[in-house]
Design a protein around this motif. Structure first.
Motif, mmCIF file in Angstrom:
data_model
loop_
_atom_site.group_PDB
_atom_site.id
_atom_site.type_symbol
_atom_site.label_atom_id
_atom_site.label_comp_id
_atom_site.label_asym_id
_atom_site.label_seq_id
_atom_site.Cartn_x
_atom_site.Cartn_y
_atom_site.Cartn_z
ATOM 1 N N LYS C 17 0.829 -1.212 0.000
ATOM 2 C CA LYS C 17 0.000 0.000 0.000
ATOM 3 C C LYS C 17 0.857 1.253 0.000
ATOM 4 N N ARG C 18 0.235 2.349 -0.420
ATOM 5 C CA ARG C 18 0.912 3.632 -0.323
ATOM 6 C C ARG C 18 0.918 4.043 1.154
ATOM 7 N N PRO C 19 2.040 4.559 1.664
ATOM 8 C CA PRO C 19 2.030 4.982 3.071
ATOM 9 C C PRO C 19 0.967 6.042 3.320
ATOM 10 N N PHE C 20 0.391 5.961 4.521
ATOM 11 C CA PHE C 20 -0.699 6.877 4.877
ATOM 12 C C PHE C 20 -0.175 8.269 5.206
#
Lengths: 333, 389, 130
Positions: C17-20
């Protein structure tokens, strides 16, 4: 030894695969651990210094070297300083034995025992740091560290003997070269090998004092445990030693349990070996970080109980199975 | 090892606010725990007497930043009871929505922080990531992420339209889905259960004896919730369960909060579906008659009590606040006995301590007769009043 | 000791996932409508009643007399302001409105005083008070 050979030996010791290389690789390991843990937690990790934050560990190290060092009035400063100089040196000495290029700088029959001995001494030194600091937190941390050492050292030693039994050798290079040929020669050893690999990663996690075994320096309980009073240059050296410890754990397990290297006959083969060893190291560290990220910290009594009632008997069982399958009691004698 | 006096705080990684605990430990075992409160005493109760009723709304929300909605809600309730002010039904529903959002974010904050106290940083990061979504909702409704400044005397300050309601619904359903997974983690993860189960036992008898409130009391199996027992606003009309666990340990207290998050989501969704039309506030009343009033609400940490005494005019004569942490801290000291050093953060986390709200009290040590918190001059100044109503 | 596969699965899926994380100074967060940022005073609407100053819980509003126009106008001392917007609520002519500006940190506190310039303050056309 001719002067040329001496020059090559000195270069190898100081540059590759010696001090400079190990220093940079240790810093890279720290970056890798931090970045990986951050990605597991859906964070970014180091980003600012260097490309993708690669230089952040170096920046931290250099910054700590320049920071104020607090001399403790009641602590044995000379002993702490001495301990902190010996500590990274121990790990560097142990890392010299790892066959980074398929062969290692120093190699002799029995260097596996040397590495285990050096890691054992390092645990004692950590205890010494805590005890000499004379702080309630550091003393509690030191006592916890030594109790945990009593739990993990025996199974670690026994489990590291499993590949030694499989390959009939106590030299890390030879183990690494002969692991897969021996396993394929006797496929009954493969389940034993797989079981010991799984267990050794868990035990290694206890040696590294990472979750669920981060008890000796549990931040939320005893602030920083045995290194609570360490600051400035001392902390830089402690951090360096810690990175080296993670690197040693990763490379030692990678090399002895995953093998796949051979004695290189050309520079190209040496480079190939180097890539394989590095990949194995990073793979093992990946596993270690994954365990760290999916567990909470246990209590010291729970750890002692789990190790003495399950892990130690299990590791003895694995070793005895390995010996029986291999045939004969101590075949390397 | 002999007995060591281990000092937790006022600066310690396990405490997120300055407070000190002395633990007498024998090896790893805690023999005695002595709290020493008062590091963040700010004299807010005295300040209440010098500001007008309208200004005090914003002062009350600064007693505790995390449960600020609970504080303003209790404050405006006490003013409305003293001044006999009627609140429109839509405002009551909106108050419930914001108060429950506040409870959601407070519980998530605690559960994440406790995961971190146990060394479980991943769970901490993931829970707080979801908490961001709740805080964005609070920002959407009230105009600020934490300090909401939403309740006012006689109603609420902002309305929500159908767009906002849809957005709240969408985000909450997503959070609910995620939260069910976290609940499984809290219930089944071997390291979490091993750390929290059977740790910090507080028997129902002791819980009642030491007057603990809120999730700590419900974790001991006592069904007590101001929202159910003495409904304020529209909690009487909204169906919800009072969550209790009867294992009486730290795990039970955490699970009460985990389940309350799911309950709160249901309350908000119900309130959004049944939101009546109409106005949201009455004209602002600045002056109160001579009156005495009492209000209590269920803050995220437990029962929050405000007691107002007005002699008429623009300012209160005296306003007493009893925050839940002050009620719980005494119960916590007996939870520590016989546990290990490693359990201290877990037990302390299980009462959800909020020291900043607690510190408005003088503690006098009866054995030495010494006052811990204020000098004698300060105490005289604190208790001699009357010149300025 | 067994590991809970659920959290392992979640952790491993996070790798992809893309980092939050929002890299704040480089990417700005989305500010919803009605965010309580720096207030804006409509000087022409203001009748100088002083209610905002009286209701301000932190004493951040000062009524400043502009002699040339013969009227008082609120001056906002933002370094004391708690951004509760009681002033906007209390204002009988709704002269105070909100803006989504929130980046206020400065080494110079005097930059945080919102003071209308003298030429902006015109005399009120009618109802000038003595």
């Amino acid at each position: 030894m001719t002067p040329l050979e001496l020059l090559i030996f000195i270069t190898q010791t100081l540059v590759f695969p010696g001090f400079a290389y190990l220093f940079l690789l240790a810093l890279f390991t720290e970056w890798y651990v931090r970045k990986l843990a951050a990605r597991f937690e859906n964070r970014l990790g180091p980003t600012y210094t260097g490309p993708h934050g690669l230089l952040q560990p170096l920046a931290d190290f250099v910054k700590l070297l320049f920071k104020e060092e607090i001399e403790l009035k009641y602590a044995d400063n000379a002993l702490i300083n001495g301990t902190l100089i010996i500590l990274p040196a121990l790990f560097i000495a142990a890392l010299f034995v790892i066959p980074w290029l398929g062969f290692s700088l120093v190699s002799f029959e029995g260097d596996l025992i040397l590495v285990i001995l050096l890691t054992g001494i390092s645990s004692g030194l950590l205890y010494a740091i805590g005890w000499f600091s004379k702080n309630p937190y550091s003393v509690v941390g030191a006592v916890r560290a030594i109790s945990q050492y009593l739990a993990f050292d025996i199974p670690l030693f026994i489990l590291l003997l499993v590949p030694a039994v499989i390959t009939n050798s106590l030299s890390i290079s030879t183990i690494s070269h002969k692991l897969w040929p021996s396993l394929l020669a006797n496929p009954w050893l493969i389940p034993v090998w797989a079981l010991s690999l799984g267990l050794v990663i868990l035990v290694e996690q206890a040696e590294l004092e990472e979750n669920p075994f981060s008890i000796p320096h549990a931040e939320q309980e005893i602030v920083a445990g045995y290194f609570v009073e360490i600051s400035g240059r001392r902390l830089a050296f402690y951090d360096l030693a810690r990175d080296m410890q993670i690197l040693l754990a990763g490379s030692l397990i990678g090399v002895t349990f995953l093998g796949l290297t051979w004695n290189p006959r050309s520079p190209l083969e040496a480079a190939l070996n180097f890539i394989i060893v590095l990949a194995e190291t990073l793979l093992v560290i990946f596993e270690l970080v994954l365990i760290k990220c999916v567990t909470a910290r246990l209590r010291i009594d729970q750890v002692l109980e789990a190790f003495w009632t399950y892990v130690i008997p299990l590791s003895i069982f694995i070793l005895s199975i390995a010996i029986i399958v291999k045939g004969g009691l101590f075949p390397w004698v | 090892m002999s007995i060591i006096e281990l000092i937790f705080g006022p600066q310690h990684p396990a405490l997120h606010e300055p407070e000190m605990f002395r633990f007498h430990v024998d090896g790893e075992k805690v023999i005695e725990a002595i709290p020493r409160i008062g590091y963040v005493h700010r004299g807010i109760e005295k300040l209440f007497e010098q500001k007008t009723h309208v200004q005090n709304i914003y002062l009350s929300e600064r007693i505790c930043g995390i449960c600020n909605v609970a504080h303003t809600l209790t404050y405006v309730n006490v003013i409305e009871r003293a001044g006999d002010i009627d609140v429109p039904p839509r405002a009551k529903y909106l108050r419930v929505i914001v108060a429950e959002l506040n409870r959601l974010h407070s519980h998530m904050l605690l559960l994440g922080a406790v995961a971190e106290l146990m060394g479980f940083t991943t769970l901490f990061m993931l829970i707080w990531r979801d908490r961001e979504k709740i805080m964005d909702l609070v920002e959407l409704i009230t105009g600020n992420r934490v300090i909401s400044a939403y309740n006012t005397i006689g109603g609420v300050r902002r309305d929500i339209d159908s767009d906002k309601a849809d957005k709240i619904r969408k985000v909450l359903l997503k959070v609910e889905e995620e939260w069910k997974e976290y609940k499984k983690t809290w219930m089944e993860d071997p390291t979490i259960t091993r750390r929290t189960m059977g740790v910090g036992i507080l028997k129902p008898r002791d819980a009642l004896k030491y007057c603990v409130v809120g999730p700590v009391l419900r974790g001991s199996g006592v069904k007590s919730d101001v929202r159910k027992d003495d409904p304020y606003e529209v909690y009487g009309d909204i169906p919800f369960n009072v969550v209790t666990y009867d294992t009486c340990d730290s795990w039970a207290r955490y699970m009460v909060r985990v389940d309350e998050i799911l309950e709160s989501i249901n309350i908000i969704l119900y309130a959004l579906d049944n939101l009546p039309q109409g106005e949201i506030r009455r004209p602002l009343v600045r002056r109160l008659p001579e009156a005495e009033a009492f209000a209590k609400t269920e803050a995220p940490r437990g029962e929050l009590v405000y007691h107002l005494y007005s002699k008429g005019g623009f300012k209160p004569y005296r306003l007493k606040v009893r925050t839940p942490t002050f009620a719980n801290i005494l119960g916590a000291t007996i939870m520590f006995k016989g546990e290990r050093i490693a359990d201290i953060p877990v037990i302390l986390g299980s009462i959800d301590p909020c020291f900043a709200c607690e510190d408005r009290h003088t503690i006098v040590d009866l054995r030495s007769g010494k006052s811990f918190m204020l000098s004698s001059r300060e105490i005289t100044r604190k208790f001699s009043r009357g010149s300025k109503p | 000791m067994g590991l809970k596969p659920k959290i392992v699965e979640k952790v491993l899926s996070n790798l992809l996932k893309r980092p939050f994380t929002e890299q704040y100074p480089f990417e700005k967060p989305v500010i919803p409508d009605g965010f309580r940022g720096v207030m804006k005073l409509d000087v022409d609407k203001c009748i100088g009643c002083g209610l905002c100053s009286r209701d301000c819980p932190s004493g951040a509003i000062e009524m400043k007399k502009y002699e040339h126009a013969n009227r008082s106008v609120p001056v906002f001392h933002l370094y004391r302001c708690t951004f509760c917007y009681q002033c906007a609520d209390s204002c009988p002519v709704k002269a105070i409105s909100m803006t989504p500006v929130y980046e206020l940190s400065t080494p110079d506190p005097f930059k945080l005083i919102l003071e209308p310039k003298p030429e902006e303050v015109k005399p009120r056309p009618r109802g000038v008070r003595k």
